[in-house]
Design a protein around this motif. Structure first.
Motif, PDB file in Angstrom:
ATOM      1  N   ASN A 145      22.993  43.042  42.613  1.00  0.00           N
ATOM      2  CA  ASN A 145      22.787  43.260  41.480  1.00  0.00           C
ATOM      3  C   ASN A 145      23.265  42.264  40.393  1.00  0.00           C
ATOM      4  N   LEU A 146      24.631  41.952  40.661  1.00  0.00           N
ATOM      5  CA  LEU A 146      25.350  41.289  39.779  1.00  0.00           C
ATOM      6  C   LEU A 146      25.666  39.507  39.819  1.00  0.00           C
ATOM      7  N   ASP A 147      25.389  39.453  41.228  1.00  0.00           N
ATOM      8  CA  ASP A 147      25.716  37.917  41.592  1.00  0.00           C
ATOM      9  C   ASP A 147      24.952  36.715  41.025  1.00  0.00           C
ATOM     10  N   ALA A 148      23.742  37.244  40.765  1.00  0.00           N
ATOM     11  CA  ALA A 148      22.531  36.270  40.281  1.00  0.00           C
ATOM     12  C   ALA A 148      22.114  36.669  39.004  1.00  0.00           C
ATOM     13  N   GLN A 149      22.454  37.868  38.476  1.00  0.00           N
ATOM     14  CA  GLN A 149      21.823  38.480  37.100  1.00  0.00           C
ATOM     15  C   GLN A 149      22.756  37.715  35.836  1.00  0.00           C
ATOM     16  N   ASN A 150      21.829  37.320  35.144  1.00  0.00           N
ATOM     17  CA  ASN A 150      22.566  36.465  33.886  1.00  0.00           C
ATOM     18  C   ASN A 150      23.391  35.537  34.348  1.00  0.00           C
ATOM     19  N   GLY A 151      23.161  34.755  35.188  1.00  0.00           N
ATOM     20  CA  GLY A 151      23.894  33.642  35.731  1.00  0.00           C
ATOM     21  C   GLY A 151      24.973  33.965  36.633  1.00  0.00           C
ATOM     22  N   GLY A 152      24.908  35.067  36.886  1.00  0.00           N
ATOM     23  CA  GLY A 152      26.072  35.565  37.795  1.00  0.00           C
ATOM     24  C   GLY A 152      27.313  36.219  37.204  1.00  0.00           C
ATOM     25  N   PHE A 153      27.948  37.141  37.399  1.00  0.00           N
ATOM     26  CA  PHE A 153      28.976  37.711  36.750  1.00  0.00           C
ATOM     27  C   PHE A 153      30.240  37.142  37.505  1.00  0.00           C
ATOM     28  N   THR A 154      31.014  36.624  36.640  1.00  0.00           N
ATOM     29  CA  THR A 154      32.188  35.952  37.079  1.00  0.00           C
ATOM     30  C   THR A 154      33.372  36.946  37.653  1.00  0.00           C
ATOM     31  N   VAL A 155      33.721  36.868  39.039  1.00  0.00           N
ATOM     32  CA  VAL A 155      34.621  37.566  39.939  1.00  0.00           C
ATOM     33  C   VAL A 155      35.793  36.390  39.536  1.00  0.00           C
ATOM     34  N   PHE A 156      37.013  37.146  39.263  1.00  0.00           N
ATOM     35  CA  PHE A 156      38.253  36.268  38.951  1.00  0.00           C
ATOM     36  C   PHE A 156      39.474  36.636  39.649  1.00  0.00           C
ATOM     37  N   GLY A 157      39.459  37.801  40.264  1.00  0.00           N
ATOM     38  CA  GLY A 157      40.516  38.440  41.142  1.00  0.00           C
ATOM     39  C   GLY A 157      40.240  39.533  41.831  1.00  0.00           C
ATOM     40  N   GLN A 158      41.115  40.095  42.420  1.00  0.00           N
ATOM     41  CA  GLN A 158      40.557  41.241  43.348  1.00  0.00           C
ATOM     42  C   GLN A 158      42.130  42.103  43.370  1.00  0.00           C
ATOM     43  N   VAL A 159      41.597  43.396  43.399  1.00  0.00           N
ATOM     44  CA  VAL A 159      42.671  44.619  43.164  1.00  0.00           C
ATOM     45  C   VAL A 159      43.219  44.522  44.683  1.00  0.00           C
ATOM     46  N   ILE A 160      44.805  44.550  44.755  1.00  0.00           N
ATOM     47  CA  ILE A 160      45.485  44.898  45.790  1.00  0.00           C
ATOM     48  C   ILE A 160      46.074  45.904  46.038  1.00  0.00           C
ATOM     49  N   GLY A 161      46.881  46.069  47.400  1.00  0.00           N
ATOM     50  CA  GLY A 161      47.716  47.337  47.243  1.00  0.00           C
ATOM     51  C   GLY A 161      47.074  48.466  47.463  1.00  0.00           C
ATOM     52  N   GLU A 162      47.553  49.575  46.671  1.00  0.00           N
ATOM     53  CA  GLU A 162      46.824  50.870  46.591  1.00  0.00           C
ATOM     54  C   GLU A 162      46.123  50.886  45.270  1.00  0.00           C
ATOM     55  N   GLY A 163      45.851  49.945  44.798  1.00  0.00           N
ATOM     56  CA  GLY A 163      45.277  49.985  43.264  1.00  0.00           C
ATOM     57  C   GLY A 163      43.814  50.611  43.174  1.00  0.00           C
ATOM     58  N   MET A 164      42.857  50.413  44.341  1.00  0.00           N
ATOM     59  CA  MET A 164      41.831  51.082  44.322  1.00  0.00           C
ATOM     60  C   MET A 164      41.840  52.509  44.501  1.00  0.00           C
ATOM     61  N   SER A 165      43.023  53.311  44.643  1.00  0.00           N
ATOM     62  CA  SER A 165      43.126  54.608  44.780  1.00  0.00           C
ATOM     63  C   SER A 165      43.019  55.345  43.234  1.00  0.00           C
ATOM     64  N   ILE A 166      43.810  54.367  42.603  1.00  0.00           N
ATOM     65  CA  ILE A 166      43.985  54.640  41.155  1.00  0.00           C
ATOM     66  C   ILE A 166      42.570  54.481  40.339  1.00  0.00           C
ATOM     67  N   ILE A 167      41.901  53.551  40.552  1.00  0.00           N
ATOM     68  CA  ILE A 167      40.229  53.372  40.237  1.00  0.00           C
ATOM     69  C   ILE A 167      39.532  54.323  40.851  1.00  0.00           C
ATOM     70  N   ASP A 168      39.648  54.649  42.019  1.00  0.00           N
ATOM     71  CA  ASP A 168      38.763  55.914  42.349  1.00  0.00           C
ATOM     72  C   ASP A 168      38.813  57.001  41.771  1.00  0.00           C
ATOM     73  N   GLU A 169      40.368  57.408  41.489  1.00  0.00           N
ATOM     74  CA  GLU A 169      40.453  58.589  40.646  1.00  0.00           C
ATOM     75  C   GLU A 169      39.816  58.767  39.324  1.00  0.00           C
ATOM     76  N   ILE A 170      39.828  57.549  38.618  1.00  0.00           N
ATOM     77  CA  ILE A 170      39.313  57.243  37.331  1.00  0.00           C
ATOM     78  C   ILE A 170      37.813  57.397  37.459  1.00  0.00           C
ATOM     79  N   SER A 171      37.161  57.006  38.592  1.00  0.00           N
ATOM     80  CA  SER A 171      35.753  57.211  38.768  1.00  0.00           C
ATOM     81  C   SER A 171      35.443  58.566  39.024  1.00  0.00           C
ATOM     82  N   GLU A 172      36.371  59.433  39.179  1.00  0.00           N
ATOM     83  CA  GLU A 172      35.891  60.783  39.291  1.00  0.00           C
ATOM     84  C   GLU A 172      36.013  61.836  38.307  1.00  0.00           C
TER      85      GLU A 172
END
Length: 275
Positions: A145-172
């Motif tokens: 969906n996002l890699d080509a749309q509107n010229g591609g959305f720039t990914v400039f970093g990656q969540v590390i450690g246990e960070g995605m567990s916090i993001i997943d809590e927010i998503s719920e």
């Protein structure tokens, strides 16, 4: 030195040269620097930034970080299974949310793929080079969906450690429509009945980013990270910019594989001369 021993040492030399050049090449392609911590009222999220591969985007992001532009920011958009978005608004004890001051838009750098756990820049529709302060974290694989749309959305970093567990809590968290850009905003301890009865959310109800700070500015951090390249960028129907060369300026640079070939050829040629 025996003929066999001589060839054995030469083979070892070739292997060392190949290993050294491959290691240097991988470092130039995937080395990353600067770790930031997104501090929220639901926990802290560490993010490794891709300084060398998306330098202008990282520099733009760090300008907001270092100026305090993300202090008291609000996670203003949640799309379950898609993205968690922030970077554009603050809460100052009343609604509507305040828009933060933004600088010059940054040039698009669609090097990497929008897969789960990556952080990317939000931008205006039909304007690839319009990103300023807003960013989002991908909850799933959004590459198609996002890699080509509107010229591609720039990914400039990656969540590390246990960070995605916090993001997943927010998503719920449940989402509510507070109008404008906050029409899908996640709120804490706020119910549909609260909204129905006209109750206005307060500071305790928002997912607040108290600040974003640099926690590691070493030259290379987390070199084991191997971000997924964006292979969709040239599949867009519109005119899209070619991905910039990885690891810095393309002027006068040489493909590392060519350097490996040259080094090995030199050793082989030397072996022939010494026979």
């Amino acid at each position: 030195m025996s003929h066999h021993q001589y060839h054995k040492e030469q083979n070892q030399t070739v292997k060392k040269i190949i290993f050294a050049f491959i290691s240097a090449s991988l470092a130039s392609f995937h080395a990353s620097a600067t770790v930031v911590e997104i501090r929220t009222n639901m926990g802290s999220i560490s993010v490794n930034l891709f300084d060398q591969d998306t330098p202008e985007t990282v520099e733009n992001f760090l300008e907001y970080v270092n100026s305090g532009g993300y202090a008291n920011n609000v996670v203003h958009r949640l799309e379950p299974g898609f993205v968690v978005q922030a970077g554009g608004f603050t809460y100052n004890n009343e609604l509507p949310l305040d828009t933060i001051a933004t600088g010059t838009p940054v040039t698009n750098e669609p090097e990497f793929s929008n897969v789960r756990g990556t952080i990317a820049m939000a931008k205006q529709a039909e304007n690839p080079d319009s990103a300023t302060s807003q960013w989002f974290i991908n909850l799933g694989d959004n590459s198609q969906n996002l890699d080509a749309q509107n010229g591609g959305f720039t990914v400039f970093g990656q969540v590390i450690g246990e960070g995605m567990s916090i993001i997943d809590e927010i998503s719920e968290l449940p989402r509510f429509n507070l109008g404008g850009a906050a029409n899908s905003i996640p709120l804490i301890d706020f119910s549909a009945d609260d909204a129905k009865n006209g109750k206005e959310p307060t500071e305790e109800n928002f997912v607040l980013i108290t600040d974003i700070v640099v926690t590691d500015s070493a030259t290379v951090t987390n070199p084991d990270l191997n971000p997924t390249p964006n292979t969709q960028i040239n599949n867009d129907d519109g005119d899209t910019p070619a991905p910039p060369s990885s690891g810095g300026s393309s002027g006068g640079s040489m493909n590392p594989l060519a350097l490996i070939f040259m080094a090995v050829s030199a050793v082989v040629f030397r072996r022939k001369l010494n026979r």
